[in-house]
Design a protein around this motif. Sequence first.
Motif, PDB file in Angstrom:
ATOM      1  N   ILE A 246      60.642  22.537 -33.394  1.00 11.94           N
ATOM      2  CA  ILE A 246      59.588  21.745 -32.756  1.00 11.94           C
ATOM      3  C   ILE A 246      58.231  22.044 -33.385  1.00 11.94           C
ATOM      4  O   ILE A 246      57.417  21.137 -33.603  1.00 11.94           O
ATOM      5  CB  ILE A 246      59.566  21.964 -31.216  1.00 11.94           C
ATOM      6  CG1 ILE A 246      58.655  20.937 -30.538  1.00 11.94           C
ATOM      7  CG2 ILE A 246      59.148  23.372 -30.858  1.00 11.94           C
ATOM      8  CD1 ILE A 246      59.212  19.554 -30.494  1.00 11.94           C
ATOM      9  N   HIS A 247      57.989  23.322 -33.706  1.00 10.75           N
ATOM     10  CA  HIS A 247      56.724  23.675 -34.376  1.00 10.75           C
ATOM     11  C   HIS A 247      56.649  23.028 -35.754  1.00 10.75           C
ATOM     12  O   HIS A 247      55.610  22.488 -36.148  1.00 10.75           O
ATOM     13  CB  HIS A 247      56.592  25.186 -34.498  1.00 10.75           C
ATOM     14  CG  HIS A 247      56.226  25.868 -33.222  1.00 10.75           C
ATOM     15  ND1 HIS A 247      56.066  27.238 -33.108  1.00 10.75           N
ATOM     16  CD2 HIS A 247      55.996  25.367 -31.970  1.00 10.75           C
ATOM     17  CE1 HIS A 247      55.756  27.543 -31.857  1.00 10.75           C
ATOM     18  NE2 HIS A 247      55.708  26.430 -31.156  1.00 10.75           N
ATOM     19  N   SER A 248      57.751  23.084 -36.491  1.00  8.25           N
ATOM     20  CA  SER A 248      57.769  22.503 -37.835  1.00  8.25           C
ATOM     21  C   SER A 248      57.536  20.997 -37.781  1.00  8.25           C
ATOM     22  O   SER A 248      56.750  20.446 -38.569  1.00  8.25           O
ATOM     23  CB  SER A 248      59.110  22.801 -38.522  1.00  8.25           C
ATOM     24  OG  SER A 248      59.281  24.187 -38.719  1.00  8.25           O
ATOM     25  N   ALA A 249      58.200  20.314 -36.849  1.00  7.14           N
ATOM     26  CA  ALA A 249      58.033  18.863 -36.724  1.00  7.14           C
ATOM     27  C   ALA A 249      56.590  18.511 -36.378  1.00  7.14           C
ATOM     28  O   ALA A 249      56.022  17.550 -36.920  1.00  7.14           O
ATOM     29  CB  ALA A 249      58.982  18.319 -35.664  1.00  7.14           C
ATOM     30  N   THR A 250      55.980  19.282 -35.485  1.00  9.61           N
ATOM     31  CA  THR A 250      54.590  19.025 -35.089  1.00  9.61           C
ATOM     32  C   THR A 250      53.645  19.219 -36.264  1.00  9.61           C
ATOM     33  O   THR A 250      52.740  18.407 -36.505  1.00  9.61           O
ATOM     34  CB  THR A 250      54.191  19.954 -33.930  1.00  9.61           C
ATOM     35  OG1 THR A 250      55.093  19.761 -32.833  1.00  9.61           O
ATOM     36  CG2 THR A 250      52.772  19.658 -33.469  1.00  9.61           C
ATOM     37  N   GLN A 251      53.839  20.303 -37.033  1.00 10.17           N
ATOM     38  CA  GLN A 251      52.982  20.575 -38.179  1.00 10.17           C
ATOM     39  C   GLN A 251      53.131  19.504 -39.249  1.00 10.17           C
ATOM     40  O   GLN A 251      52.147  19.059 -39.852  1.00 10.17           O
ATOM     41  CB  GLN A 251      53.314  21.961 -38.753  1.00 10.17           C
ATOM     42  CG  GLN A 251      52.906  23.107 -37.844  1.00 10.17           C
ATOM     43  CD  GLN A 251      53.559  24.429 -38.243  1.00 10.17           C
ATOM     44  OE1 GLN A 251      54.546  24.465 -38.971  1.00 10.17           O
ATOM     45  NE2 GLN A 251      53.002  25.531 -37.759  1.00 10.17           N
ATOM     46  N   ILE A 252      54.360  19.055 -39.478  1.00  8.30           N
ATOM     47  CA  ILE A 252      54.612  18.020 -40.490  1.00  8.30           C
ATOM     48  C   ILE A 252      53.987  16.702 -40.057  1.00  8.30           C
ATOM     49  O   ILE A 252      53.348  16.008 -40.864  1.00  8.30           O
ATOM     50  CB  ILE A 252      56.126  17.870 -40.725  1.00  8.30           C
ATOM     51  CG1 ILE A 252      56.673  19.123 -41.414  1.00  8.30           C
ATOM     52  CG2 ILE A 252      56.432  16.625 -41.553  1.00  8.30           C
ATOM     53  CD1 ILE A 252      58.176  19.276 -41.303  1.00  8.30           C
ATOM     54  N   ALA A 253      54.153  16.332 -38.786  1.00  9.45           N
ATOM     55  CA  ALA A 253      53.565  15.090 -38.276  1.00  9.45           C
ATOM     56  C   ALA A 253      52.045  15.136 -38.359  1.00  9.45           C
ATOM     57  O   ALA A 253      51.389  14.136 -38.688  1.00  9.45           O
ATOM     58  CB  ALA A 253      54.011  14.853 -36.837  1.00  9.45           C
ATOM     59  N   LEU A 254      51.458  16.320 -38.066  1.00 10.74           N
ATOM     60  CA  LEU A 254      50.004  16.477 -38.138  1.00 10.74           C
ATOM     61  C   LEU A 254      49.508  16.317 -39.570  1.00 10.74           C
ATOM     62  O   LEU A 254      48.537  15.591 -39.827  1.00 10.74           O
ATOM     63  CB  LEU A 254      49.604  17.847 -37.589  1.00 10.74           C
ATOM     64  CG  LEU A 254      48.106  18.162 -37.600  1.00 10.74           C
ATOM     65  CD1 LEU A 254      47.351  17.179 -36.709  1.00 10.74           C
ATOM     66  CD2 LEU A 254      47.855  19.600 -37.121  1.00 10.74           C
ATOM     67  N   LEU A 255      50.193  16.971 -40.528  1.00 10.79           N
ATOM     68  CA  LEU A 255      49.790  16.868 -41.930  1.00 10.79           C
ATOM     69  C   LEU A 255      49.935  15.433 -42.422  1.00 10.79           C
ATOM     70  O   LEU A 255      49.056  14.910 -43.122  1.00 10.79           O
ATOM     71  CB  LEU A 255      50.644  17.818 -42.784  1.00 10.79           C
ATOM     72  CG  LEU A 255      50.357  17.844 -44.288  1.00 10.79           C
ATOM     73  CD1 LEU A 255      48.895  18.179 -44.563  1.00 10.79           C
ATOM     74  CD2 LEU A 255      51.277  18.852 -44.987  1.00 10.79           C
ATOM     75  N   ASP A 256      51.012  14.780 -42.054  1.00 10.73           N
ATOM     76  CA  ASP A 256      51.240  13.396 -42.437  1.00 10.73           C
ATOM     77  C   ASP A 256      50.133  12.492 -41.896  1.00 10.73           C
ATOM     78  O   ASP A 256      49.623  11.619 -42.600  1.00 10.73           O
ATOM     79  CB  ASP A 256      52.603  12.948 -41.900  1.00 10.73           C
ATOM     80  CG  ASP A 256      52.957  11.523 -42.293  1.00 10.73           C
ATOM     81  OD1 ASP A 256      53.301  11.301 -43.462  1.00 10.73           O
ATOM     82  OD2 ASP A 256      52.885  10.631 -41.417  1.00 10.73           O
ATOM     83  N   SER A 257      49.739  12.720 -40.649  1.00 12.67           N
ATOM     84  CA  SER A 257      48.697  11.898 -40.019  1.00 12.67           C
ATOM     85  C   SER A 257      47.331  12.167 -40.627  1.00 12.67           C
ATOM     86  O   SER A 257      46.525  11.240 -40.809  1.00 12.67           O
ATOM     87  CB  SER A 257      48.663  12.163 -38.510  1.00 12.67           C
ATOM     88  OG  SER A 257      49.895  11.829 -37.908  1.00 12.67           O
ATOM     89  N   VAL A 258      47.044  13.432 -40.954  1.00 13.67           N
ATOM     90  CA  VAL A 258      45.762  13.782 -41.592  1.00 13.67           C
ATOM     91  C   VAL A 258      45.629  13.055 -42.927  1.00 13.67           C
ATOM     92  O   VAL A 258      44.570  12.502 -43.258  1.00 13.67           O
ATOM     93  CB  VAL A 258      45.648  15.308 -41.784  1.00 13.67           C
ATOM     94  CG1 VAL A 258      44.516  15.654 -42.748  1.00 13.67           C
ATOM     95  CG2 VAL A 258      45.410  15.994 -40.444  1.00 13.67           C
ATOM     96  N   ILE A 259      46.712  13.033 -43.698  1.00  6.46           N
ATOM     97  CA  ILE A 259      46.674  12.355 -44.992  1.00  6.46           C
ATOM     98  C   ILE A 259      46.462  10.857 -44.806  1.00  6.46           C
ATOM     99  O   ILE A 259      45.731  10.214 -45.568  1.00  6.46           O
ATOM    100  CB  ILE A 259      47.959  12.654 -45.790  1.00  6.46           C
ATOM    101  CG1 ILE A 259      47.934  14.117 -46.255  1.00  6.46           C
ATOM    102  CG2 ILE A 259      48.107  11.725 -46.992  1.00  6.46           C
ATOM    103  CD1 ILE A 259      49.189  14.577 -46.948  1.00  6.46           C
ATOM    104  N   ALA A 260      47.080  10.279 -43.782  1.00  6.18           N
ATOM    105  CA  ALA A 260      46.885   8.849 -43.504  1.00  6.18           C
ATOM    106  C   ALA A 260      45.420   8.558 -43.154  1.00  6.18           C
ATOM    107  O   ALA A 260      44.842   7.570 -43.625  1.00  6.18           O
ATOM    108  CB  ALA A 260      47.804   8.406 -42.372  1.00  6.18           C
ATOM    109  N   ILE A 261      44.814   9.414 -42.325  1.00  4.93           N
ATOM    110  CA  ILE A 261      43.400   9.233 -41.959  1.00  4.93           C
ATOM    111  C   ILE A 261      42.500   9.385 -43.189  1.00  4.93           C
ATOM    112  O   ILE A 261      41.554   8.610 -43.391  1.00  4.93           O
ATOM    113  CB  ILE A 261      42.987  10.245 -40.873  1.00  4.93           C
ATOM    114  CG1 ILE A 261      43.728   9.959 -39.559  1.00  4.93           C
ATOM    115  CG2 ILE A 261      41.478  10.211 -40.645  1.00  4.93           C
ATOM    116  CD1 ILE A 261      43.397   8.631 -38.941  1.00  4.93           C
TER     117      ILE A 261
END
Length: 451
Positions: A246-261
């Motif tokens: 769950i931590h890994s998925a959250t960190q990956i989703a956050l990094l993915d979203s930061v790059i999109a922004i």
Amino acid sequence: MKSERGNFGTKIGIILATAGSAVGLGNVWRFPFMTGQNGGAAFIILYFGCILLLGIPGMVSEFVIGRHAQANAYRAYGKMGGKAWRLVGILGILTSTIILGFYAVVAGWCLQYLFASIAGQLNGDATYVQNYFQTFSSDWLRPCLWGVAFVLITHLVIVRGVQRGIERASKILMPLLLVLLVVIVVASCLLPGAGKGIEFLFKPDFSKVTHSVLLEALGQAFFSLSLGTACLCTYASYFSRHTNLIHSATQIALLDSVIAILAGLMIFPAAFSVGVQPDSGPSLIFITLPNVFQQAFAAMPAVGYVIGILFYALLVFAALTSTISMHEIGTAFFHEEMHMSRHQAAWILTAVCSVIAVFCSLSMGAVSDIQLFGLPLMAFCDLLTAQVMLPAGALLTSIMLGWFVSAKTVRDEFTNQGTVSLHLFGVWRFCVRFIVPVCILLIFLHQLGVI
């Protein structure tokens, strides 16, 4: 062959490699123009909500399956759900192979534009740039060569294995991608009139929110995180038993979203600075943006030249992080199920995807008769995977894990055999059983035009 199976060596390797599989042209190109077409900041808020409801639960689902089996997608689905569910693994392998084939065509265009930018061939008025793209994309030879070249570059990473190939490449490519993004974002935000673009990105206009915008946000969250390709399942098979899913998925989703922004901050300020609305769809990165950079930095042509090179280098890196993950899905299958060496398995995927890339490229203009169901082959492959195969794979995954696998088996994997907190398990399982299938079904029906 089991002894040859690798694993990611570090936690940062897991995060960067898996985030790299999600980060691609969809972040740098699709996210900005989808945001532009659907109300700016309001769309982004909806998108983040969809990441929480659909993205992270969907990612963890594939992580649970892959890490539990420590095997390729075909065997992983069979081990978790039973032999019949192996078909979902096969579906993921087929989907990723087709996507890699036509994705390599667009990635090849990015390579061509990188070299054209370096050579100064993109300097000209809007008509010249438009004609340049049309002439290049309809040529029979150059797009084919660039597409196959991109598959071969991906192959060179894959044959080196998990740690020495995928993980090492991710540790280089992802930081480079972030650095390039930040450099272009700073340059873009310093342009005259850039404030309007920043405001558009961060000031929500909820009057533009409709059910269609919500479904588009759901779809973007779905595709941005590579759900349904078996990529996350395959990468999770290389996770350590101690990895907190769950931590890994959250960190990956956050990094993915930061790059999109950051991609939005790269494109919107520059576009608004020269009076261009950044919602021009697929033509954005090959026709609109070369003109935007040229006009925006007209007073500093040397800066515009460098920014253009950095932008297409960024696209190449983003595409490569995705093609690596898609190649690995099929490579792992042939390596483990057909008892081949990793090199032989990788060559099979490379050959198949190169053939798909060539025919898809030719269908874009040079040989327009290459069609299926009245569509150019490339458009058909895009439609088939995006609107049918991806949603079907993700939907079946959530149904299998939510309704056909025992809660104890899923709980044990989710909690690392009881060593990780159980607090979020109930929320996650509720999402997998009810929310994720409904969201995917809505996306599926929306894509097909039913709603």
